[in-house]
Write a protein that holds these residues in place. Structure first.
Motif, PDB file in Angstrom:
ATOM      1  N   LYS A  84       0.852  -1.188   0.000  1.00  0.00           N
ATOM      2  CA  LYS A  84       0.000   0.000   0.000  1.00  0.00           C
ATOM      3  C   LYS A  84       0.894   1.247   0.000  1.00  0.00           C
ATOM      4  CE  LYS A  84      -4.277  -1.659   0.315  1.00  0.00           C
ATOM      5  NZ  LYS A  84      -5.185  -1.273   1.395  1.00  0.00           N
ATOM      6  N   VAL A  85       0.602   2.175  -0.898  1.00  0.00           N
ATOM      7  CA  VAL A  85       1.419   3.373  -1.086  1.00  0.00           C
ATOM      8  C   VAL A  85       0.524   4.592  -0.880  1.00  0.00           C
ATOM      9  CG1 VAL A  85       2.866   4.660  -2.694  1.00  0.00           C
ATOM     10  CG2 VAL A  85       2.929   2.155  -2.698  1.00  0.00           C
ATOM     11  N   GLY A  86       0.738   5.303   0.222  1.00  0.00           N
ATOM     12  CA  GLY A  86      -0.071   6.462   0.545  1.00  0.00           C
ATOM     13  C   GLY A  86       0.592   7.765   0.143  1.00  0.00           C
ATOM     14  N   PRO A  87      -0.033   8.895   0.458  1.00  0.00           N
ATOM     15  CA  PRO A  87       0.455  10.197  -0.011  1.00  0.00           C
ATOM     16  C   PRO A  87       1.761  10.643   0.633  1.00  0.00           C
ATOM     17  CG  PRO A  87      -1.431  10.477   1.450  1.00  0.00           C
ATOM     18  CD  PRO A  87      -1.315   9.011   1.183  1.00  0.00           C
ATOM     19  N   THR A  88       2.197   9.973   1.697  1.00  0.00           N
ATOM     20  CA  THR A  88       3.467  10.358   2.328  1.00  0.00           C
ATOM     21  C   THR A  88       4.666   9.650   1.711  1.00  0.00           C
ATOM     22  OG1 THR A  88       3.277   8.652   4.046  1.00  0.00           O
ATOM     23  CG2 THR A  88       2.290  10.812   4.512  1.00  0.00           C
ATOM     24  N   VAL A  89       4.423   8.732   0.789  1.00  0.00           N
ATOM     25  CA  VAL A  89       5.522   8.002   0.151  1.00  0.00           C
ATOM     26  C   VAL A  89       6.188   8.893  -0.890  1.00  0.00           C
ATOM     27  CG1 VAL A  89       6.126   6.026  -1.277  1.00  0.00           C
ATOM     28  CG2 VAL A  89       4.439   5.769   0.527  1.00  0.00           C
ATOM     29  N   SER A  90       7.490   9.021  -0.797  1.00  0.00           N
ATOM     30  CA  SER A  90       8.234   9.778  -1.803  1.00  0.00           C
ATOM     31  C   SER A  90       8.645   8.835  -2.929  1.00  0.00           C
ATOM     32  CB  SER A  90       9.483  10.399  -1.181  1.00  0.00           C
ATOM     33  OG  SER A  90      10.414   9.392  -0.833  1.00  0.00           O
ATOM     34  N   PRO A  91       8.992   9.372  -4.095  1.00  0.00           N
ATOM     35  CA  PRO A  91       9.497   8.509  -5.176  1.00  0.00           C
ATOM     36  C   PRO A  91      10.694   7.663  -4.747  1.00  0.00           C
ATOM     37  CG  PRO A  91       8.934  10.661  -6.043  1.00  0.00           C
ATOM     38  CD  PRO A  91       8.801  10.762  -4.557  1.00  0.00           C
ATOM     39  N   SER A  92      11.594   8.240  -3.960  1.00  0.00           N
ATOM     40  CA  SER A  92      12.759   7.467  -3.518  1.00  0.00           C
ATOM     41  C   SER A  92      12.351   6.358  -2.550  1.00  0.00           C
ATOM     42  CB  SER A  92      13.794   8.388  -2.870  1.00  0.00           C
ATOM     43  OG  SER A  92      13.248   9.056  -1.747  1.00  0.00           O
ATOM     44  N   ASP A 115      -1.526  14.638  -8.212  1.00  0.00           N
ATOM     45  CA  ASP A 115      -0.278  15.340  -7.919  1.00  0.00           C
ATOM     46  C   ASP A 115       0.798  14.406  -7.374  1.00  0.00           C
ATOM     47  OD1 ASP A 115      -1.387  17.831  -8.654  1.00  0.00           O
ATOM     48  OD2 ASP A 115      -2.274  18.053  -6.663  1.00  0.00           O
ATOM     49  N   VAL A 116       0.411  13.486  -6.501  1.00  0.00           N
ATOM     50  CA  VAL A 116       1.392  12.677  -5.783  1.00  0.00           C
ATOM     51  C   VAL A 116       1.808  11.432  -6.568  1.00  0.00           C
ATOM     52  CG1 VAL A 116       1.838  11.399  -3.647  1.00  0.00           C
ATOM     53  CG2 VAL A 116       0.503  13.508  -3.583  1.00  0.00           C
ATOM     54  N   PHE A 154      -6.645   8.250 -10.953  1.00  0.00           N
ATOM     55  CA  PHE A 154      -5.662   7.189 -11.165  1.00  0.00           C
ATOM     56  C   PHE A 154      -5.540   6.864 -12.655  1.00  0.00           C
ATOM     57  CE2 PHE A 154      -5.139   2.503 -11.564  1.00  0.00           C
ATOM     58  CZ  PHE A 154      -3.911   2.322 -10.940  1.00  0.00           C
ATOM     59  N   PHE A 155      -6.674   6.735 -13.326  1.00  0.00           N
ATOM     60  CA  PHE A 155      -6.660   6.482 -14.769  1.00  0.00           C
ATOM     61  C   PHE A 155      -6.049   7.658 -15.533  1.00  0.00           C
ATOM     62  CE2 PHE A 155      -9.259   2.868 -13.913  1.00  0.00           C
ATOM     63  CZ  PHE A 155      -9.223   2.060 -15.038  1.00  0.00           C
ATOM     64  N   ASP A 156      -6.365   8.871 -15.112  1.00  0.00           N
ATOM     65  CA  ASP A 156      -5.794  10.047 -15.776  1.00  0.00           C
ATOM     66  C   ASP A 156      -4.274  10.052 -15.690  1.00  0.00           C
ATOM     67  OD1 ASP A 156      -8.269  11.004 -16.514  1.00  0.00           O
ATOM     68  OD2 ASP A 156      -8.403  12.488 -14.900  1.00  0.00           O
ATOM     69  N   VAL A 157      -3.747   9.712 -14.524  1.00  0.00           N
ATOM     70  CA  VAL A 157      -2.295   9.677 -14.336  1.00  0.00           C
ATOM     71  C   VAL A 157      -1.657   8.694 -15.309  1.00  0.00           C
ATOM     72  CG1 VAL A 157      -0.456   8.964 -12.742  1.00  0.00           C
ATOM     73  CG2 VAL A 157      -2.311  10.450 -11.948  1.00  0.00           C
ATOM     74  N   HIS A 158      -2.198   7.504 -15.389  1.00  0.00           N
ATOM     75  CA  HIS A 158      -1.590   6.490 -16.251  1.00  0.00           C
ATOM     76  C   HIS A 158      -1.786   6.810 -17.734  1.00  0.00           C
ATOM     77  CE1 HIS A 158      -0.117   3.743 -13.197  1.00  0.00           C
ATOM     78  NE2 HIS A 158      -1.217   3.991 -12.509  1.00  0.00           N
ATOM     79  N   ALA A 159      -2.918   7.427 -18.061  1.00  0.00           N
ATOM     80  CA  ALA A 159      -3.117   7.837 -19.452  1.00  0.00           C
ATOM     81  C   ALA A 159      -2.072   8.870 -19.857  1.00  0.00           C
ATOM     82  CB  ALA A 159      -4.522   8.393 -19.641  1.00  0.00           C
ATOM     83  N   ALA A 160      -1.771   9.816 -18.964  1.00  0.00           N
ATOM     84  CA  ALA A 160      -0.789  10.864 -19.265  1.00  0.00           C
ATOM     85  C   ALA A 160       0.618  10.307 -19.375  1.00  0.00           C
ATOM     86  CB  ALA A 160      -0.848  11.945 -18.194  1.00  0.00           C
TER      87      ALA A 160
END
Length: 467
Positions: free
Chosen positions: A292-300, A331-332, A380-386
């Motif tokens: 599970k990956v929440g909004p506090t997870v950074s890319p690193s 955004d995240v 979520f779909f918008d992110v992957h489409a972009a």
């Protein structure tokens, strides 16, 4: 499958790492006896089934399948009945049917079932009217009733988790292999429900269309067992160290460890510490693993987790389940997806639109809004489409029963309606109608996105139907 071999980390080693969200038991010797009893029990799932699921998740990661992971927020012993299990299975099969027919991709069906008996909590204790007791951590740990006896952390409940999970899996296997899932009888999946909404009417119309297509296939000599049975897998959050460690087995074919408490196991938002016990435990298992990956997870942070859990770049090994909230997902999530994709791994990207959209009502109920649930999926779909990546699935808390726990949807449930049938032991779930409604929205979005990608799924819906 054999017992755990000596090179496998011991329970004491795992606890020394700092196992988060673990119950404190009053009698350590009793815990030891329970663990040893569980070690002697047969596995609940088998290595070959786990390998099969890993292959199917690899297809979703590659953009050739879609994962529907769904089921109860927290299973309870009292709800292990044939009716409840059948209702949950029925609504998931109905959702999968809508999705698969619309998008023309296989749907990997994974239940939150036969093991989802423990829940992480934000506080170790709960206070009501001046009385403080341990928090309810799921039936695997203690009871829901607010009294001292019920809230005692009891390790014997782990044996009951095993027994309830075994009974559930036996019944599920009987259903999916015994004709209940036969595509030629799709109308019967909802026949026992009272048809009271436009959602069910649309489902019936789609089922009729599918049955006509199947009838044509059968007259052409196509069909057979492929139409009669399905592949259905069990998953849960691997939260309790004693239970998961006790049900780890060494596969006699390969000499490698498998978690046999469920086909797919996941690490929660509160237990994904890189140097913690849960990551250490699941990094050793051959099961497909979710995080599970929440909004506090950074890319690193995300990259470090995937490198630890998928060191071999193995297809189907890892599923990242984002739970950002409708306001944050656009955004995240993108930089996380970009960073993980840059490692060369093809993880399955799945959206959990439930946990980031929970709120409390003025009349004291914890709930979720259907509109916000869909808004996160849409984002979520918008992110992957972009980004040109594949939105590989959804992870949803739902029930096949007519509860009133989430507001909104076609039934327009209000906060006042929640008191009518609020039955969840923990978090609010979509009811049967809301679940089918979500499936139709998902089907439309999958259909539209695949057309935009230059693919040609069945045009199952008119453009205005789900606007």
């Amino acid at each position: 499958m054999t017992g755990v071999s000596s090179p496998y980390p011991s329970l004491s080693d795992l606890h020394a790492l700092g196992a988060a969200q673990q119950p404190q038991y009053p009698d350590a010797s009793e815990v030891g006896r329970v663990v040893e009893a569980l070690r002697r029990r047969p596995p609940l799932v088998f290595a070959g089934e786990v390998d099969e699921l890993r292959g199917r998740i690899a297809e979703a990661a590659a953009g050739r399948a879609f994962i529907l992971q769904a089921g109860d927020c927290a299973e309870t012993f009292d709800n292990v009945t044939a009716v409840n299990i059948k209702n949950s299975l029925r609504v998931q099969l109905s959702m999968a049917l809508v999705l698969q027919y619309a998008a023309q991709v296989p749907v990997v069906k994974v239940g939150r079932i036969a093991g989802q008996y423990a829940k992480p909590r934000s506080s170790d204790s709960e206070t009501r009217e001046g009385v403080t007791l341990p928090s309810y951590r799921g039936d695997a740990v203690n009871g829901l009733d607010f009294d001292e006896a019920s809230r005692r952390n009891d390790p014997q409940r782990l044996v009951e988790v095993y027994n309830a999970s075994a009974a559930t899996l036996n019944l599920v296997r009987a259903f999916v292999n015994g004709g209940f899932a036969d595509l030629r009888t799709v109308h019967s999946w909802n026949s026992e429900f009272v048809r009271s909404s436009a959602i069910e009417a649309r489902y019936e119309a789609l089922a009729a269309e599918i049955e006509r297509a199947l009838a044509f296939m059968i007259t052409c000599g196509i069909g057979g067992d492929e139409l009669r049975t399905i592949h259905y897998y069990a998953s849960h959050e691997a939260l309790l160290m004693e239970y998961e460690h006790a049900l780890t087995r060494i596969d006699s074919r390969t000499g490698t460890p498998y978690g046999t408490s469920g086909h797919m196991l996941w690490i929660g938002e509160r237990t994904r510490q890189l140097d913690g016990a849960h990551v250490e435990l699941l990094s050793r298992l051959r099961n497909p693993i979710g995080v599970k990956v929440g909004p506090t997870v950074s890319p690193s942070d995300a990259v470090a987790l995937v490198e630890r859990l998928d060191a071999q770049h193995e297809p189907g090994r890892l599923t990242l389940i984002s739970r950002m909230g409708a306001d944050k997902v656009r955004d995240v999530l993108p930089p996380i997806v970009e960073a993980v994709e840059a490692t060369g791994r093809k993880v399955a990207w799945v959206c959990d639109p439930m946990h980031g959209n929970t709120f409390s009502t003025s009349n004291g109920y914890k709930t979720r809004s259907f509109d916000r649930v869909w808004a996160e999926v849409d984002g979520f779909f918008d992110v992957h489409a972009a980004l040109g990546t594949w939105p590989g699935g959804v992870h949803v808390e739902l029930t096949g029963n007519d509860v009133t726990e989430c507001v909104g949807g076609a039934q327009e449930l209000s906060e006042e309606n929640l008191a009518q049938a609020y039955e969840s032991a923990c978090d609010p779930r979509l009811n049967r109608n809301q679940s089918l409604e979500l499936a139709f929205y998902l089907a439309q979005r999958l259909n539209d996105d695949m057309i935009a990608r230059g693919e040609n799924p069945v045009q199952a819906f008119e453009p205005h139907e789900l606007a």
